[in-house]
Write a protein that holds these residues in place. Structure first.
Motif, PDB file in Angstrom:
ATOM      1  N   LYS A  69       0.837  -1.202   0.000  1.00 58.76           N
ATOM      2  CA  LYS A  69       0.000   0.000   0.000  1.00 58.76           C
ATOM      3  C   LYS A  69       0.875   1.257   0.000  1.00 58.76           C
ATOM      4  CE  LYS A  69      -4.273  -1.566   2.137  1.00 58.76           C
ATOM      5  NZ  LYS A  69      -5.178  -1.462   3.290  1.00 58.76           N
ATOM      6  N   ASN A  70       1.947   1.265   0.773  1.00 56.03           N
ATOM      7  CA  ASN A  70       2.825   2.426   0.799  1.00 56.03           C
ATOM      8  C   ASN A  70       3.530   2.630  -0.536  1.00 56.03           C
ATOM      9  OD1 ASN A  70       2.187   3.124   3.418  1.00 56.03           O
ATOM     10  ND2 ASN A  70       3.871   1.955   4.303  1.00 56.03           N
ATOM     11  N   ILE A  71       3.940   1.546  -1.157  1.00 56.63           N
ATOM     12  CA  ILE A  71       4.600   1.654  -2.462  1.00 56.63           C
ATOM     13  C   ILE A  71       3.612   2.216  -3.491  1.00 56.63           C
ATOM     14  CG2 ILE A  71       5.558   0.326  -4.390  1.00 56.63           C
ATOM     15  CD1 ILE A  71       6.861  -1.503  -2.282  1.00 56.63           C
ATOM     16  N   TYR A  72       2.395   1.703  -3.521  1.00 53.37           N
ATOM     17  CA  TYR A  72       1.398   2.212  -4.471  1.00 53.37           C
ATOM     18  C   TYR A  72       1.030   3.663  -4.207  1.00 53.37           C
ATOM     19  CZ  TYR A  72       0.571  -2.227  -6.841  1.00 53.37           C
ATOM     20  OH  TYR A  72       0.701  -3.354  -7.589  1.00 53.37           O
ATOM     21  N   SER A  73       0.912   4.030  -2.940  1.00 51.20           N
ATOM     22  CA  SER A  73       0.578   5.421  -2.644  1.00 51.20           C
ATOM     23  C   SER A  73       1.742   6.338  -3.001  1.00 51.20           C
ATOM     24  CB  SER A  73       0.201   5.592  -1.167  1.00 51.20           C
ATOM     25  OG  SER A  73       1.320   5.355  -0.347  1.00 51.20           O
ATOM     26  N   PHE A  74       2.979   5.871  -2.839  1.00 56.91           N
ATOM     27  CA  PHE A  74       4.143   6.656  -3.243  1.00 56.91           C
ATOM     28  C   PHE A  74       4.183   6.825  -4.754  1.00 56.91           C
ATOM     29  CE2 PHE A  74       8.626   6.744  -4.555  1.00 56.91           C
ATOM     30  CZ  PHE A  74       9.006   7.951  -3.979  1.00 56.91           C
ATOM     31  N   LEU A  75       3.909   5.761  -5.494  1.00 51.27           N
ATOM     32  CA  LEU A  75       3.951   5.817  -6.959  1.00 51.27           C
ATOM     33  C   LEU A  75       2.771   6.624  -7.514  1.00 51.27           C
ATOM     34  CD1 LEU A  75       4.991   2.160  -7.829  1.00 51.27           C
ATOM     35  CD2 LEU A  75       6.422   4.220  -7.901  1.00 51.27           C
ATOM     36  N   LYS A  76       1.659   6.627  -6.810  1.00 51.51           N
ATOM     37  CA  LYS A  76       0.469   7.344  -7.251  1.00 51.51           C
ATOM     38  C   LYS A  76       0.654   8.848  -7.107  1.00 51.51           C
ATOM     39  CE  LYS A  76      -4.511   7.058  -6.681  1.00 51.51           C
ATOM     40  NZ  LYS A  76      -5.577   6.495  -5.849  1.00 51.51           N
ATOM     41  N   SER A  77       1.428   9.267  -6.124  1.00 48.76           N
ATOM     42  CA  SER A  77       1.622  10.686  -5.857  1.00 48.76           C
ATOM     43  C   SER A  77       2.492  11.360  -6.879  1.00 48.76           C
ATOM     44  CB  SER A  77       2.256  10.911  -4.502  1.00 48.76           C
ATOM     45  OG  SER A  77       1.545  10.269  -3.500  1.00 48.76           O
TER      46      SER A  77
END
Length: 65
Positions: A57-65
């Motif tokens: 989840k943290n990786i996806y939220s980082f990549l989404k930003s």
């Protein structure tokens, strides 16, 4: 059909005479040991799965930003 009946009869005789069965107390003790380790392993698996979920989840939220 006689061969099948003979085979089953010999199997029961073998189970009664040649197999060494554990005592009831040892069976209960080993069952508890297996149950405890199964629960611990399930909790460990759940913990690792939850940790990976947070990481993904943290990786996806980082990549989404």
């Amino acid at each position: 059909m006689t061969k099948v009946v003979n085979y089953i009869t010999e199997a029961f005789v073998e189970l009664k005479t040649n197999v060494t069965w554990t005592s009831w107390a040892e069976l209960q003790r080993l069952t508890i040991v297996v149950a405890v380790f199964s629960i611990l392993f399930a909790l460990l698996t759940f913990g690792i799965d939850s940790a990976f979920e947070v990481v993904v989840k943290n990786i996806y939220s980082f990549l989404k930003s």
